[in-house]
Design a protein around this motif. Sequence first.
Motif, PDB file in Angstrom:
ATOM      1  N   LYS A 163       0.847  -1.192   0.000  1.00  0.00           N
ATOM      2  CA  LYS A 163       0.000   0.000   0.000  1.00  0.00           C
ATOM      3  C   LYS A 163       0.881   1.239   0.000  1.00  0.00           C
ATOM      4  O   LYS A 163       1.789   1.367   0.826  1.00  0.00           O
ATOM      5  CB  LYS A 163      -0.929   0.004   1.218  1.00  0.00           C
ATOM      6  CG  LYS A 163      -1.938  -1.135   1.227  1.00  0.00           C
ATOM      7  CD  LYS A 163      -2.819  -1.066   2.465  1.00  0.00           C
ATOM      8  CE  LYS A 163      -3.836  -2.216   2.483  1.00  0.00           C
ATOM      9  NZ  LYS A 163      -4.679  -2.168   3.704  1.00  0.00           N
ATOM     10  N   LEU A 164       0.591   2.152  -0.893  1.00  0.00           N
ATOM     11  CA  LEU A 164       1.431   3.335  -1.078  1.00  0.00           C
ATOM     12  C   LEU A 164       1.494   4.177   0.196  1.00  0.00           C
ATOM     13  O   LEU A 164       2.567   4.631   0.606  1.00  0.00           O
ATOM     14  CB  LEU A 164       0.882   4.169  -2.234  1.00  0.00           C
ATOM     15  CG  LEU A 164       1.863   5.089  -2.949  1.00  0.00           C
ATOM     16  CD1 LEU A 164       2.952   4.278  -3.625  1.00  0.00           C
ATOM     17  CD2 LEU A 164       1.121   5.941  -3.968  1.00  0.00           C
ATOM     18  N   ASP A 165       0.358   4.393   0.828  1.00  0.00           N
ATOM     19  CA  ASP A 165       0.303   5.232   2.021  1.00  0.00           C
ATOM     20  C   ASP A 165       1.146   4.631   3.148  1.00  0.00           C
ATOM     21  O   ASP A 165       1.806   5.357   3.901  1.00  0.00           O
ATOM     22  CB  ASP A 165      -1.153   5.398   2.473  1.00  0.00           C
ATOM     23  CG  ASP A 165      -1.344   6.614   3.357  1.00  0.00           C
ATOM     24  OD1 ASP A 165      -0.840   7.692   3.001  1.00  0.00           O
ATOM     25  OD2 ASP A 165      -1.985   6.485   4.409  1.00  0.00           O
ATOM     26  N   GLU A 166       1.131   3.320   3.276  1.00  0.00           N
ATOM     27  CA  GLU A 166       1.919   2.659   4.309  1.00  0.00           C
ATOM     28  C   GLU A 166       3.403   2.677   3.957  1.00  0.00           C
ATOM     29  O   GLU A 166       4.262   2.817   4.834  1.00  0.00           O
ATOM     30  CB  GLU A 166       1.433   1.225   4.509  1.00  0.00           C
ATOM     31  CG  GLU A 166       0.050   1.137   5.130  1.00  0.00           C
ATOM     32  CD  GLU A 166      -0.378  -0.302   5.371  1.00  0.00           C
ATOM     33  OE1 GLU A 166       0.276  -1.221   4.829  1.00  0.00           O
ATOM     34  OE2 GLU A 166      -1.370  -0.493   6.101  1.00  0.00           O
ATOM     35  N   TYR A 167       3.709   2.544   2.682  1.00  0.00           N
ATOM     36  CA  TYR A 167       5.113   2.517   2.269  1.00  0.00           C
ATOM     37  C   TYR A 167       5.767   3.887   2.441  1.00  0.00           C
ATOM     38  O   TYR A 167       6.913   3.992   2.862  1.00  0.00           O
ATOM     39  CB  TYR A 167       5.221   2.073   0.807  1.00  0.00           C
ATOM     40  CG  TYR A 167       6.620   1.657   0.410  1.00  0.00           C
ATOM     41  CD1 TYR A 167       7.050   0.345   0.582  1.00  0.00           C
ATOM     42  CD2 TYR A 167       7.511   2.574  -0.129  1.00  0.00           C
ATOM     43  CE1 TYR A 167       8.338  -0.044   0.231  1.00  0.00           C
ATOM     44  CE2 TYR A 167       8.803   2.206  -0.491  1.00  0.00           C
ATOM     45  CZ  TYR A 167       9.202   0.891  -0.309  1.00  0.00           C
ATOM     46  OH  TYR A 167      10.481   0.517  -0.648  1.00  0.00           O
ATOM     47  N   TYR A 168       5.027   4.955   2.134  1.00  0.00           N
ATOM     48  CA  TYR A 168       5.597   6.297   2.194  1.00  0.00           C
ATOM     49  C   TYR A 168       5.530   6.908   3.595  1.00  0.00           C
ATOM     50  O   TYR A 168       6.484   7.553   4.037  1.00  0.00           O
ATOM     51  CB  TYR A 168       4.878   7.224   1.217  1.00  0.00           C
ATOM     52  CG  TYR A 168       5.264   7.034  -0.231  1.00  0.00           C
ATOM     53  CD1 TYR A 168       6.468   6.448  -0.600  1.00  0.00           C
ATOM     54  CD2 TYR A 168       4.413   7.463  -1.253  1.00  0.00           C
ATOM     55  CE1 TYR A 168       6.817   6.281  -1.924  1.00  0.00           C
ATOM     56  CE2 TYR A 168       4.755   7.308  -2.592  1.00  0.00           C
ATOM     57  CZ  TYR A 168       5.959   6.703  -2.919  1.00  0.00           C
ATOM     58  OH  TYR A 168       6.302   6.551  -4.237  1.00  0.00           O
ATOM     59  N   VAL A 169       4.404   6.746   4.305  1.00  0.00           N
ATOM     60  CA  VAL A 169       4.229   7.437   5.598  1.00  0.00           C
ATOM     61  C   VAL A 169       3.638   6.512   6.664  1.00  0.00           C
ATOM     62  O   VAL A 169       2.944   6.968   7.578  1.00  0.00           O
ATOM     63  CB  VAL A 169       3.347   8.702   5.444  1.00  0.00           C
ATOM     64  CG1 VAL A 169       4.109   9.790   4.719  1.00  0.00           C
ATOM     65  CG2 VAL A 169       2.044   8.394   4.725  1.00  0.00           C
ATOM     66  N   ALA A 170       3.898   5.200   6.567  1.00  0.00           N
ATOM     67  CA  ALA A 170       3.480   4.227   7.580  1.00  0.00           C
ATOM     68  C   ALA A 170       1.981   4.273   7.849  1.00  0.00           C
ATOM     69  O   ALA A 170       1.524   3.999   8.973  1.00  0.00           O
ATOM     70  CB  ALA A 170       4.256   4.452   8.892  1.00  0.00           C
ATOM     71  N   GLY A 171       1.194   4.633   6.833  1.00  0.00           N
ATOM     72  CA  GLY A 171      -0.251   4.673   6.996  1.00  0.00           C
ATOM     73  C   GLY A 171      -0.744   5.762   7.923  1.00  0.00           C
ATOM     74  O   GLY A 171      -1.912   5.773   8.315  1.00  0.00           O
ATOM     75  N   ARG A 172       0.126   6.689   8.315  1.00  0.00           N
ATOM     76  CA  ARG A 172      -0.210   7.773   9.249  1.00  0.00           C
ATOM     77  C   ARG A 172      -0.872   7.214  10.510  1.00  0.00           C
ATOM     78  O   ARG A 172      -1.857   7.766  11.015  1.00  0.00           O
ATOM     79  CB  ARG A 172      -1.130   8.809   8.595  1.00  0.00           C
ATOM     80  CG  ARG A 172      -0.570   9.394   7.301  1.00  0.00           C
ATOM     81  CD  ARG A 172      -1.442  10.514   6.781  1.00  0.00           C
ATOM     82  NE  ARG A 172      -1.140  10.835   5.391  1.00  0.00           N
ATOM     83  CZ  ARG A 172      -0.175  11.647   4.981  1.00  0.00           C
ATOM     84  NH1 ARG A 172       0.600  12.225   5.865  1.00  0.00           N
ATOM     85  NH2 ARG A 172       0.017  11.875   3.692  1.00  0.00           N
ATOM     86  N   SER A 173      -0.328   6.130  11.033  1.00  0.00           N
ATOM     87  CA  SER A 173      -0.983   5.455  12.161  1.00  0.00           C
ATOM     88  C   SER A 173      -0.055   5.194  13.337  1.00  0.00           C
ATOM     89  O   SER A 173      -0.394   4.437  14.237  1.00  0.00           O
ATOM     90  CB  SER A 173      -1.547   4.107  11.672  1.00  0.00           C
ATOM     91  OG  SER A 173      -0.491   3.280  11.186  1.00  0.00           O
ATOM     92  N   VAL A 174       1.125   5.822  13.358  1.00  0.00           N
ATOM     93  CA  VAL A 174       2.108   5.551  14.412  1.00  0.00           C
ATOM     94  C   VAL A 174       1.783   6.393  15.643  1.00  0.00           C
ATOM     95  O   VAL A 174       1.705   7.627  15.545  1.00  0.00           O
ATOM     96  CB  VAL A 174       3.536   5.866  13.928  1.00  0.00           C
ATOM     97  CG1 VAL A 174       4.550   5.522  15.012  1.00  0.00           C
ATOM     98  CG2 VAL A 174       3.841   5.108  12.634  1.00  0.00           C
ATOM     99  N   PRO A 175       1.584   5.796  16.820  1.00  0.00           N
ATOM    100  CA  PRO A 175       1.327   6.572  18.038  1.00  0.00           C
ATOM    101  C   PRO A 175       2.481   7.526  18.342  1.00  0.00           C
ATOM    102  O   PRO A 175       3.644   7.252  18.018  1.00  0.00           O
ATOM    103  CB  PRO A 175       1.200   5.499  19.121  1.00  0.00           C
ATOM    104  CG  PRO A 175       0.857   4.248  18.389  1.00  0.00           C
ATOM    105  CD  PRO A 175       1.555   4.344  17.076  1.00  0.00           C
TER     106      PRO A 175
END
Length: 591
Positions: free
Chosen positions: A62-74
């Motif tokens: 997934k592009l979003d996860e590859y570029y910005v970790a899915g914007r889900s990091v605490p």
Amino acid sequence: MFEAKSLNRVWGMYFGGFLGTVVVLGVLEQLGVLGSKGIGYGFMGLTIGVYALIGIISRTSKLDEYYVAGRSVPGVYNGMATASDWMSAASFISMAGSIYALGYDGLLYVMGWTGGYVLLAVFLAPYLRKFGAYTVPDFMAARYGGNVARVIAICTTIFLSTSYLVAQVVGVGMITSRFLGLQFQVGVFVGLGGILVCSFLGGMRAVTWTQVAQYIILITAYIIPVAALSYKFTGVPIPELMYGQALQAINKLEQGMGLSKLYIQPFTTFNQLAVLASTLCLMAGTAGLPHVLVRFYTVPSVRESRYSVGWALFFIFLLYFTAPAYAAFARWEILQNVVGKKIAELPPWVASWAKVGVLKIDDKNKDGILQFGDFLPSPDMIVLATPEIAGLPYVISGLIAAGGLAAALSTADGLLMAVSTSLSHDLYYKIINPKASDQFRLTMSKVLLIVFAAFAAYLATLAQKIALIVQIVGWVFSLAAASFFPALTLGVWNKRINATGAMTGLIVGFGVTLAYIIANVFYKFNIAGIPALGAGIFGMPLNFILAYVISNMTAAPPQRIQDLVTNIRFPKRFSSEVNMDTSFSAPPPGH
């Protein structure tokens, strides 16, 4: 990836398992089961194996996860990953060594690199997260209106990140050559495997969780040896509290030896202006480095970005507060237990480190006795070699090597992601082929990771002969301070700044700083004693002044860009009808 409680449990178990591994290796050493080479391979194999496992588990298409970790990091874990990304080979290997060599003047690294996070928290991090892009060139293109700004930002990102990456690979080569017995030129390419397993399959998602694992290793590895030294000399295993006692002992020993340059004496290497200029450049450069800024795109919200900056400062503090003590106890050990020995009877570690090329013994008065001036270590050697110098169990040396490798690899991963993303997303997708599929963009990013890692390894074999790790990194900070920091800060805080002003300022600031670095390093040119480390003090003000003056002499940015700036800083003032037109594939600015 996991819920917060599950994450805490997983990483708690990981920390306990790592400490258990250190204890087991220590017991095996004491029993004579493992020698130094076995311990070295054990630490390297186990830690790189963990990084590879995390990379495999975190693989994504997934592009979003590859570029910005899915914007889900605490926030807390992003803070830990940011600290790991930030505390490179320069912080882990070279900073305490530079303080050892420079004394009081070396504290400018601690002040500059920690103070930079205050600038980052106040001026940039929350607002860039509010913008919601993938990369710094994304922001530059949207804020300054198009592909010219994007291309300039891409070129600057690649130059800064590649230069910084080379310094990390030098550190990797030094560690692998000393602790695995490999030649430096071979060691840097072996280190590539450790870099690539962290990022190839999972991109920023894998890099983030690998960096959390690497932080736990590097901070444990950094604190244990200096705590052992503190206990050896003072009976108290808290080096930060016993730092003053170490300074008193050093001063007494140096005065007894008749040294003209004392460790605690200020401004003996740099004058006061040079120290202040260099500190400011390190601070501003911290807030302008692309691979650091992109970490704040990985959190779920603006609030989490603020939390993550705070946590990053705390995790960085743990090492930076310890570094001056590490330098002082290392100097105490060398002054008291190494200096004064017969050169012919020096222990085996002297020959081992001389073979790596970071230690020279020069008997200047030909008396066969080691004077302090005869002992000529590279600052890059001090942290890695101090456990051996102090006669600590070799498992401590293996631990410090694992920590140094973790520091170098974590930063290298972040830098490789910054370069590959700039090329695949910003250059290819945004400019050359906007119709490229997500799968093709991911494939291109992975190919570029490999290409740039190999290129950095080659450059590292050349850079080792030119400068110390901390010097190379310091030059990058001056360049970032003179280029991205003004452009990003003005882009957020002054909506009147236009593309003509900002890009002119960036190019001139970068060019002047680079010219000063080259003139200082290769031709010994300087102004008011300011070293290459502080070169940004000339380019950064020029950038700010040119950007402001030219912007106010030319047409204001379009209203939609001024609205973008207002929306980033004051989102509640805007209605949903405002067309932000940010021109990139990312969540809208209010996301």
